[in-house]
Design an enzyme around this catalytic site. Structure first.
Site, PDB file in Angstrom:
ATOM      1  N   ASN A 245      -1.835   1.052  15.920  1.00 27.38           N
ATOM      2  CA  ASN A 245      -2.417   0.570  17.070  1.00 27.38           C
ATOM      3  C   ASN A 245      -2.600   1.816  18.031  1.00 27.38           C
ATOM      4  O   ASN A 245      -2.474   2.948  17.559  1.00 27.38           O
ATOM      5  CB  ASN A 245      -1.196  -0.153  18.003  1.00 27.38           C
TER       6      ASN A 245
ATOM      7  N   ILE B   7       0.828  -1.265   0.174  1.00 33.53           N
ATOM      8  CA  ILE B   7      -0.088  -0.102  -0.068  1.00 33.53           C
ATOM      9  C   ILE B   7       0.900   1.362   0.154  1.00 33.53           C
ATOM     10  O   ILE B   7       0.473   2.395  -0.439  1.00 33.53           O
ATOM     11  CB  ILE B   7      -0.950   0.026   1.093  1.00 33.53           C
TER      12      ILE B   7
ATOM     13  N   SER C 220      -7.014  -5.226  10.604  1.00 37.49           N
ATOM     14  CA  SER C 220      -7.105  -6.347  11.585  1.00 37.49           C
ATOM     15  C   SER C 220      -6.717  -8.022  11.382  1.00 37.49           C
ATOM     16  O   SER C 220      -6.794  -8.580  12.066  1.00 37.49           O
ATOM     17  CB  SER C 220      -8.416  -6.240  12.377  1.00 37.49           C
ATOM     18  N   THR C 221      -6.436  -8.019   9.994  1.00 32.38           N
ATOM     19  CA  THR C 221      -6.128  -9.245   9.741  1.00 32.38           C
ATOM     20  C   THR C 221      -4.837 -10.017   9.820  1.00 32.38           C
ATOM     21  O   THR C 221      -4.462 -10.824   9.274  1.00 32.38           O
ATOM     22  CB  THR C 221      -6.720  -9.630   8.117  1.00 32.38           C
TER      23      THR C 221
ATOM     24  N   GLY D  44       4.134  -4.714  10.675  1.00 30.90           N
ATOM     25  CA  GLY D  44       3.138  -5.008   9.676  1.00 30.90           C
ATOM     26  C   GLY D  44       3.081  -3.730   8.797  1.00 30.90           C
ATOM     27  O   GLY D  44       3.968  -3.022   8.578  1.00 30.90           O
ATOM     28  N   VAL D  45       1.803  -3.346   8.380  1.00 29.03           N
ATOM     29  CA  VAL D  45       1.664  -2.221   7.358  1.00 29.03           C
ATOM     30  C   VAL D  45       2.018  -0.937   8.149  1.00 29.03           C
ATOM     31  O   VAL D  45       2.382  -0.151   7.549  1.00 29.03           O
ATOM     32  CB  VAL D  45       0.096  -2.495   7.088  1.00 29.03           C
ATOM     33  N   ASP D  46       1.815  -0.843   9.559  1.00 22.72           N
ATOM     34  CA  ASP D  46       2.048   0.402  10.168  1.00 22.72           C
ATOM     35  C   ASP D  46       3.509   0.672  10.039  1.00 22.72           C
ATOM     36  O   ASP D  46       3.948   1.689   9.721  1.00 22.72           O
ATOM     37  CB  ASP D  46       1.764  -0.028  11.670  1.00 22.72           C
TER      38      ASP D  46
END
Ligand code: ADP
Length: 166
Positions: free
Chosen positions: A22, A9, A115-116, A30-32
């Site tokens: 979070n 992304i 959330s996945t 992860g994506v964060d």
């Protein structure tokens, strides 16, 4: 209109990408982590001024070194078995992110599969909630483009099926 993509992304040149953050909004995995790395340290500086974010809510920052102009940070629910309001909280992430995009007159917004990852939400249920919530929102408000950006093959397959069957 809704588009389905597979990939990272952080590479998308849209008005806003959504971060599955979070509650601290101070970065994570992860994506964060990928978004903070690609945006550069100025993103963390702005996030530090936001006083965190509650689950299901969303806050906007600039995109800094990202191709996207803005980042909308939302906090997905941790899956705790399904009896802790997880479905409604996940739906709220999409609604609140879309509402911010609409209020800022943005034309395009890209979502990851909130959330996945480490938050453990069952992927088929999360995809169903994401697609239904976005479709419902678009019935009443116009946003030119809403992108679902899937990183893993499972999610991409689930979204393909859902988006083709409606
Ligand atoms: P959460 O804590 O909300 O579960 P994660 O970042 O662990 O957040 O995972 C959310 C989703 O983001 C997962 O489906 C994961 O595959 C996906 N993801 C991880 N990295 C990226 C990325 N660079 N671009 C898009 N999606 C990503």
């Amino acid at each position: 209109m809704i588009e389905l993509h597979k990939g990272d992304i952080t590479a998308f040149k849209v008005d806003a990408i959504v971060n599955a953050a979070n509650q601290s909004l101070l970065g994570g995995g992860g994506v964060d982590g990928a978004i903070h790395r690609a945006a550069g340290p100025a993103l963390l500086q702005e996030c530090k001024t936001l006083n965190g974010c509650k689950t299901g809510e969303a806050k906007i920052t600039k995109g800094y070194s990202l191709p996207a102009q803005f980042v909308i940070h939302t906090v997905g629910p941790v899956w705790l078995g399904g009896n802790n309001n997880e479905r409604e909280l996940l739906s709220n992430c999409y609604i609140n992110s879309l509402t911010i995009a609409k209020n800022h007159h943005l034309a395009s917004i890209a979502f990851p599969n909130i959330s996945t990852g480490v938050y453990g939400f069952p992927k088929p249920l999360a995809a169903d909630i994401a697609v239904k919530t976005v479709k419902h929102f678009l019935e009443e408000s116009r946003l030119q483009r809403v992108l679902f950006v899937c990183f893993d093959e499972d999610n991409y397959a689930l979204y393909s099926e859902l988006l083709n069957s409606i």
